[in-house]
Design a protein around this motif. Sequence first.
Motif, PDB file in Angstrom:
ATOM      1  N   VAL A  43      69.077  80.832  37.829  1.00  0.00           N
ATOM      2  CA  VAL A  43      68.191  81.562  36.930  1.00  0.00           C
ATOM      3  C   VAL A  43      66.765  81.332  37.415  1.00  0.00           C
ATOM      4  N   ARG A  44      66.016  82.400  37.583  1.00  0.00           N
ATOM      5  CA  ARG A  44      64.626  82.348  38.031  1.00  0.00           C
ATOM      6  C   ARG A  44      64.431  81.561  39.344  1.00  0.00           C
ATOM      7  N   PRO A  45      65.161  81.914  40.398  1.00  0.00           N
ATOM      8  CA  PRO A  45      64.978  81.185  41.663  1.00  0.00           C
ATOM      9  C   PRO A  45      63.612  81.467  42.283  1.00  0.00           C
ATOM     10  N   ALA A  46      63.081  80.515  43.015  1.00  0.00           N
ATOM     11  CA  ALA A  46      61.795  80.676  43.698  1.00  0.00           C
ATOM     12  C   ALA A  46      61.957  81.419  45.023  1.00  0.00           C
ATOM     13  N   HIS A  47      63.182  81.449  45.550  1.00  0.00           N
ATOM     14  CA  HIS A  47      63.489  82.110  46.823  1.00  0.00           C
ATOM     15  C   HIS A  47      64.774  82.901  46.644  1.00  0.00           C
ATOM     16  N   LEU A  48      64.885  84.027  47.356  1.00  0.00           N
ATOM     17  CA  LEU A  48      66.065  84.867  47.250  1.00  0.00           C
ATOM     18  C   LEU A  48      66.367  85.469  48.617  1.00  0.00           C
ATOM     19  N   ALA A  49      67.557  85.180  49.157  1.00  0.00           N
ATOM     20  CA  ALA A  49      67.967  85.769  50.433  1.00  0.00           C
ATOM     21  C   ALA A  49      68.442  87.191  50.198  1.00  0.00           C
ATOM     22  N   ILE A  50      67.996  88.102  51.031  1.00  0.00           N
ATOM     23  CA  ILE A  50      68.444  89.490  50.963  1.00  0.00           C
ATOM     24  C   ILE A  50      69.599  89.695  51.939  1.00  0.00           C
TER      25      ILE A  50
END
Length: 129
Positions: A43-50
């Motif tokens: 929940v609410r990650p600071a980083h997100l891999a596409i």
Amino acid sequence: MQLFRCTVAVSALALTAGCTASQAAPVQTAATTVMNCLSEPHVRPAHLAITCADANHFVTDITWEHWDADGARGTGIDDKNLCVPHCVGGRRQQEPIDLELSNPRAGVFTVVTIKLSGSRKQQSYSLPA
């Protein structure tokens, strides 16, 4: 359980990845989540891999302005490998963006839409569910 923050170094000779242990752990909650590349809910990650397969595209420094069961909205830095002349030796591009998570399925957001800040141009990507 430990979350591992992975970094990727790209050079003309090789693509290498290294992971370091972090204090953060996957979230155990009933809130709508987004899956990381290891299929761990957050929940609410600071980083997100596409792109999980090659780490050529991810979003960093995310600040979430809104998060509920139907969608999430925030800002961050879009970091992608332009793969010119090729992905191993490609130049990285980093731009400020607005992002939205949507299409929740079984409590997991399955689509991220990225829009360049101050622009109408946007692109949507499927996320692991």
